[in-house]
Design an enzyme around this catalytic site. Structure first.
Site, short mmCIF file in Angstrom:
data_model
loop_
_atom_site.label_atom_id
_atom_site.label_comp_id
_atom_site.label_asym_id
_atom_site.label_seq_id
_atom_site.Cartn_x
_atom_site.Cartn_y
_atom_site.Cartn_z
N GLU A 160 -10.15 -0.08 0.70
CA GLU A 160 -9.49 1.11 1.25
C GLU A 160 -8.39 0.72 2.22
O GLU A 160 -7.30 1.31 2.21
CB GLU A 160 -10.52 2.01 1.93
N HIS A 181 -4.81 1.20 -5.15
CA HIS A 181 -6.07 0.70 -5.72
C HIS A 181 -5.81 0.07 -7.09
O HIS A 181 -6.37 -0.99 -7.42
CB HIS A 181 -7.08 1.83 -5.86
N GLU A 222 -3.89 5.88 -3.83
CA GLU A 222 -4.63 5.77 -5.09
C GLU A 222 -3.96 4.76 -6.03
O GLU A 222 -4.64 3.97 -6.69
CB GLU A 222 -4.72 7.13 -5.76
N ASP A 241 -4.42 1.52 1.80
CA ASP A 241 -3.66 2.14 2.88
C ASP A 241 -2.42 1.31 3.21
O ASP A 241 -1.32 1.85 3.42
CB ASP A 241 -4.52 2.28 4.13
#
Length: 406
Positions: free
Chosen positions: A350, A276, A273, A354
């Site tokens: 995403e 991001h 998170e 990761d």
């Protein structure tokens, strides 16, 4: 001609979504696919397949009912009939639109409420996910209704005033108003909206908080606000999310997540998170959303004074609300294409988040956390590739595991 185009779009949209759902159902099998061995055991896999079948069957019924209702409404010109009926009592264009939208919203809620109830207290209950009481469910419905009236009604009233008073370029002013509203809600969401439904408590001092703060320091990420949300009052499914900017940014952990994952796995999920944020995905998505909204409002402005479109819906006069309905249907094919690009970008983000977590040595923790979250929520880990391409905003679990392994 416009009437038949609208009907055709509704039919094709329904057919396309059902085709993709059918492709997903074809991949269901009582035997664990080779690529899922080691993730699901046979007992848990059987439960997942049963859960998927229930939801798939339920999805067919709800989609079919919605399809039949919209076909009946369009075929009998009921949108136009409602518009003409309300005109007999309301002269103000603004009040007319608010009343029209209100009636349609209430009818939609009445139709959808039994299905929502069934999903929560039958399907989710059957598979052990539901923790919501009847009192909580009905209070959620009431609070959701009040929020829609206050926030939705408020922003719609403002847009209607702009439309009626600021001339040809009203959509530019409306664009600005919606953008400001969205930014304000982004900053205040956790402070105002979430507390209406859930209790958020600061994460207590201890091993987990210390591990999160140490990672944040390693990642050069200023973080003071770490909260735990009582998600277990409604469901056993776990999650975490990041919200806000600057001093308002915070990480929210579901209490179910803390219960099911190890400290390393939770830190890895949060690292994703934070990734991001560090990769500026949130800002980029907001910018894209702002321009997307502007483009939609401009196209909408071309529909609002179209007499043929109003007549296609059974109306006698042009109106803001009939223009919105016609626009929402005719825009469906464009929305599908734009959604493809949005999902491709989201899946790319995403992977990058990761990778951010993996670069801190948290690859194994992230894989372990993702596996637990997927298995515990009985996620479909063998979806159809075309379905994923059109609808998934995240890569599948297997795709993420492969990426992290690389």
């Amino acid at each position: 001609m416009l009437y038949y185009i609208i009907i055709l779009i509704v039919v094709l949209d329904f057919g396309w979504t059902q085709y993709l759902a059918y492709r997903n159902r074809k991949l269901m099998t009582p035997i664990i696919p080779e690529k899922l061995k080691g993730i699901y055991d046979q007992e848990k896999y059987n439960c997942q397949q049963a859960y998927q079948k229930e939801n798939s069957r339920f999805g067919i019924y709800t989609s079919l009912l919605s399809f039949i209702i919209i076909l009946v409404v369009l075929s009998f010109g009921l949108f136009g009939w409602l518009d003409n009926y309300l005109r007999g009592y309301i002269e103000s264009p603004m009040l007319l639109t608010l009343a029209f939208v209100g009636v349609v919203y209430v009818i939609n809620e009445i139709v959808s409420l039994p299905f929502e109830y069934y999903s929560t207290f039958v399907i989710e209950e059957k598979f052990g996910f539901n923790k919501s009481s009847l009192k909580t469910f009905w209070f959620d419905q009431l609070k959701g209704l009040l929020l829609t009236i206050v926030l939705g009604g408020g922003i719609l009233t403002l847009i209607l005033w702009i439309f009626g008073n600021l001339g040809e370029y009203w959509w530019l002013y409306a664009w600005g108003a919606i953008t400001v509203f969205s930014l304000v809600m982004t900053f205040l969401y956790s402070d105002i909206i979430v507390p209406l439904f859930n209790k958020q408590s600061p994460l207590e001092d201890g091993e987990l908080r210390k591990a999160i703060e140490e990672f944040a320091k390693r990642a050069d990420f200023s973080l003071k606000n770490i909260y735990v949300m009582d998600a277990s009052k409604r469901s056993t499914k776990g999650n975490a999310y990041f919200t806000g900017f600057g001093s308002k940014k915070r990480i929210v952990l579901f209490d179910t997540l803390i219960k099911d994952l190890t400290t390393e796995e939770i830190v890895a999920v949060l690292a994703h998170e934070i990734g991001h944020y560090k990769k500026k995905h949130i800002v980029k998505q907001m910018i894209i959303s702002v321009f997307y909204t502007g483009a939609m409002l401009f196209i909408l402005s071309l529909f609002l004074n179209s007499q043929p479109l109003a007549e296609a819906l059974g109306g006698s006069y042009t109106s803001f609300h009939l223009g919105i309905i016609a626009f929402s249907i005719l825009f469906t094919p464009i929305s599908l294409v734009l959604g493809l690009f949005t999902n491709v970008l989201s899946r790319k983000n995403e992977y990058e988040a990761d990778t951010f977590a993996a670069n801190f040595g948290l690859s194994d923790g992230l894989v372990g956390g993702l596996k637990k979250l997927s298995v515990d929520s009985l996620s479909n880990l063998n979806p159809d590739d075309l379905y994923v391409f059109f609808y998934y905003s995240h890569p599948t679990l297997l795709q993420r595991i492969k990426h992290l392994g690389a």
